[in-house]
Design an enzyme around this catalytic site. Structure first.
Site, PDB file in Angstrom:
ATOM      1  N   LYS A   1     -11.401  -4.044  19.246  1.00 12.29           N
ATOM      2  CA  LYS A   1      -9.997  -4.418  19.434  1.00 12.29           C
ATOM      3  C   LYS A   1      -9.451  -4.012  20.806  1.00 12.29           C
ATOM      4  O   LYS A   1      -8.254  -4.108  21.052  1.00 12.29           O
ATOM      5  CB  LYS A   1      -9.164  -3.809  18.307  1.00 12.29           C
ATOM      6  CG  LYS A   1      -9.677  -4.269  16.936  1.00 12.29           C
ATOM      7  CD  LYS A   1      -8.733  -3.998  15.797  1.00 12.29           C
ATOM      8  CE  LYS A   1      -9.316  -4.549  14.499  1.00 12.29           C
ATOM      9  NZ  LYS A   1      -8.407  -4.425  13.355  1.00 12.29           N
TER      10      LYS A   1
ATOM     11  N   PHE B   1      -4.758   3.316  14.858  1.00 13.59           N
ATOM     12  CA  PHE B   1      -5.059   4.258  13.788  1.00 13.59           C
ATOM     13  C   PHE B   1      -6.068   3.620  12.847  1.00 13.59           C
ATOM     14  O   PHE B   1      -6.065   2.398  12.665  1.00 13.59           O
ATOM     15  CB  PHE B   1      -3.795   4.614  13.001  1.00 13.59           C
ATOM     16  CG  PHE B   1      -2.999   5.754  13.594  1.00 13.59           C
ATOM     17  CD1 PHE B   1      -2.908   6.979  12.931  1.00 13.59           C
ATOM     18  CD2 PHE B   1      -2.346   5.610  14.805  1.00 13.59           C
ATOM     19  CE1 PHE B   1      -2.190   8.022  13.470  1.00 13.59           C
ATOM     20  CE2 PHE B   1      -1.621   6.644  15.361  1.00 13.59           C
ATOM     21  CZ  PHE B   1      -1.541   7.863  14.687  1.00 13.59           C
TER      22      PHE B   1
ATOM     23  N   LYS C   1      10.162 -16.622 -10.522  1.00 16.49           N
ATOM     24  CA  LYS C   1       9.249 -15.661 -11.136  1.00 16.49           C
ATOM     25  C   LYS C   1       8.163 -16.371 -11.941  1.00 16.49           C
ATOM     26  O   LYS C   1       8.451 -17.263 -12.745  1.00 16.49           O
ATOM     27  CB  LYS C   1      10.035 -14.719 -12.054  1.00 16.49           C
ATOM     28  CG  LYS C   1       9.165 -13.701 -12.764  1.00 16.49           C
ATOM     29  CD  LYS C   1       9.982 -12.856 -13.725  1.00 16.49           C
ATOM     30  CE  LYS C   1       9.075 -11.924 -14.529  1.00 16.49           C
ATOM     31  NZ  LYS C   1       9.824 -11.116 -15.497  1.00 16.49           N
TER      32      LYS C   1
ATOM     33  N   ASN D   1       0.855  -1.179   0.000  1.00 21.31           N
ATOM     34  CA  ASN D   1       0.000   0.000   0.000  1.00 21.31           C
ATOM     35  C   ASN D   1       0.894   1.234   0.000  1.00 21.31           C
ATOM     36  O   ASN D   1       2.115   1.117   0.194  1.00 21.31           O
ATOM     37  CB  ASN D   1      -0.951  -0.015   1.202  1.00 21.31           C
ATOM     38  CG  ASN D   1      -0.206  -0.003   2.517  1.00 21.31           C
ATOM     39  OD1 ASN D   1       0.460   0.963   2.865  1.00 21.31           O
ATOM     40  ND2 ASN D   1      -0.310  -1.111   3.263  1.00 21.31           N
TER      41      ASN D   1
ATOM     42  N   LYS E   1     -14.067   0.120  15.908  1.00 15.41           N
ATOM     43  CA  LYS E   1     -12.752  -0.523  15.958  1.00 15.41           C
ATOM     44  C   LYS E   1     -12.178  -0.470  17.364  1.00 15.41           C
ATOM     45  O   LYS E   1     -11.568  -1.440  17.840  1.00 15.41           O
ATOM     46  CB  LYS E   1     -11.811   0.164  14.961  1.00 15.41           C
ATOM     47  CG  LYS E   1     -10.446  -0.497  14.824  1.00 15.41           C
ATOM     48  CD  LYS E   1      -9.640   0.162  13.711  1.00 15.41           C
ATOM     49  CE  LYS E   1      -8.282  -0.507  13.543  1.00 15.41           C
ATOM     50  NZ  LYS E   1      -7.501   0.097  12.429  1.00 15.41           N
TER      51      LYS E   1
ATOM     52  N   ASP F   1      -4.045  -6.669   5.229  1.00 17.27           N
ATOM     53  CA  ASP F   1      -5.059  -7.551   5.805  1.00 17.27           C
ATOM     54  C   ASP F   1      -5.007  -8.944   5.179  1.00 17.27           C
ATOM     55  O   ASP F   1      -5.463  -9.920   5.798  1.00 17.27           O
ATOM     56  CB  ASP F   1      -6.455  -6.965   5.597  1.00 17.27           C
ATOM     57  CG  ASP F   1      -6.659  -5.679   6.377  1.00 17.27           C
ATOM     58  OD1 ASP F   1      -6.134  -5.589   7.507  1.00 17.27           O
ATOM     59  OD2 ASP F   1      -7.321  -4.756   5.857  1.00 17.27           O
TER      60      ASP F   1
END
Length: 401
Positions: free
Chosen positions: A340, A322, A288, A209, A336, A278
């Protein structure tokens, strides 16, 4: 807060030197004892006599002009200062500082000091954005130099943008705030995760990301300034390690989980700002993958939810998470927190201008233990880190300041 503080003001050459004279006056009015070093270029804009009159002290301009035969001037000044402020800091002096160049009174003194150094840049908007200047600032920040970000507005060159020296009143407020810090994290161990993870497909491909790690590194810097013993677990990023921080580099989500789990029990505060994948490929390939006709389907499996795992087993730790969202950020953040078992969460909408991955700024909302929302407007991530710790202090100690 500045009463009796010995401040060495370094003035380098730019049109913003005229603001430095007003800054000198403001510092003296705040009770500081101010001494000034000017570069040759700075003297082209304002004479040393101006700063001498405002500071009520001699002004230093020449390494070889020894005013007192009993002392070496640049060493004496370096030892005298409680803190050093460079304002304005031009691209030139930033380059010297970042590369250890000592060819005048100011740069030589900076190499000799052990006092904290605050830097207030001022330059053309394109100069401020130049890769060399940005790299120099990143290097200095990693060494522990503290930046007072320039403002946006009309510049002397005619451009409008970032690069204008911050106003003297604001600079004085920043310095007063820094001096007033009580280093409330002294004796505490803080664990911070930062950056992205990379989930391998084959030797040349992976999922990831766009997280830059800037927010986590800013938090690590702020925690170290507040006296904490800081461990920073970083995914693959190209950022300098903050001064006084123990850095552990990882690649995958599993790597990060293993390092966090290993250190979890010995830390007092855990801040999980990393953007951990995730999902990861269920199968990876040692060689490859070759291109095949038609489409290709890749099966993914869940990674370990680091935040939820440590949330379930925490004992004395304060756990801050976060949440980077695109819709209903506050609502999701509160869910959240509960799911958590977090003590607080920082939520932001990455679609907002100047927020999210890759930016030097961020816009966020801190949600505390009582689920109260504390909006934090767009600001540099370095400043946002300070604000987050201010709010955390209230959560942990009950101190509202």
């Amino acid at each position: 807060m500045l009463k009796g503080k010995r401040i060495l003001l370094g003035v380098s050459g730019g049109i913003a030197v005229y603001k430095a004279s007003a800054l000198t006056s403001k510092l003296v009015q705040a009770g500081a004892e101010v001494r000034v070093i000017m570069t040759d270029s700075a003297r082209e804009f304002v004479t040393p006599l101006t700063f001498q009159a405002l500071s009520r002290n001699p002004v230093y301009t020449d390494t070889f002009d020894e005013k007192d035969p009993q002392n070496i001037a640049h060493i004496d000044l370096a030892d005298w200062a409680d803190l050093i402020l460079i304002a304005p800091a031009t691209a030139n002096i930033l380059g010297k500082m970042a590369n250890g160049i000592a060819d005048d009174m100011l740069s030589t003194t900076l190499l000799a000091t052990e006092a904290p150094v605050y830097v207030a840049p001022a330059m053309n908007v394109h100069m401020y954005a130049h890769p060399a200047v940005k790299k120099n600032m990143q290097t200095l920040e990693a060494w522990g130099y503290r930046f007072i970000e320039p403002g946006d507005g009309y510049l002397a060159c005619g451009y409008v943008g970032k690069g204008r020296l911050e106003e003297p009143e604001t600079i004085v407020e920043v310095l007063a705030g820094e001096v007033a810090k009580d280093r409330w994290l002294t004796g505490k161990k803080v664990l911070i995760t930062a950056g992205p993870t990379q989930e391998k497909i084959d030797p040349v491909r992976y999922f990831t990301n766009p997280s830059s790690g800037k927010m986590g590194f800013a938090l690590a810097t702020a925690a170290a300034h507040l006296g904490a013993e800081v461990t920073l677990i970083a995914g693959p990023v190209s950022l300098e390690t903050p001064a006084g921080v123990n850095r552990v580099d990882v690649v995958s989500a599993e790597d990060m989980f293993r390092e966090v789990d290993l250190r979890f029990n010995e830390h007092d505060i855990i801040i999980k700002s990393a953007a951990v994948a995730d999902y990861r490929p269920k199968l990876t390939y040692e060689d490859k993958m070759k291109k095949q006709p038609g489409n290709y389907r890749l099966e993914m499996e869940r990674t370990t939810d680091i935040l939820q795992t440590i949330g379930q087993k925490k004992t004395h730790q304060f756990l801050l998470g976060f949440a980077a969202e695109t819709v209903d950020a506050i609502e999701y953040g509160k869910k959240k927190m509960k799911k958590k078992n977090l003590d607080a969460i920082v939520v932001n909408n990455v679609k907002e201008d100047g927020a999210g991955f890759g930016h030097d700024t961020n816009t966020a909302t801190y949600i505390d233990r009582q689920l109260q929302e504390h909006p934090l407007p767009k600001m540099p991530k370095t400043q946002l880190a300070d604000e987050i710790f201010r709010l955390m202090k209230h959560d942990i100690t009950g101190d509202v300041h």
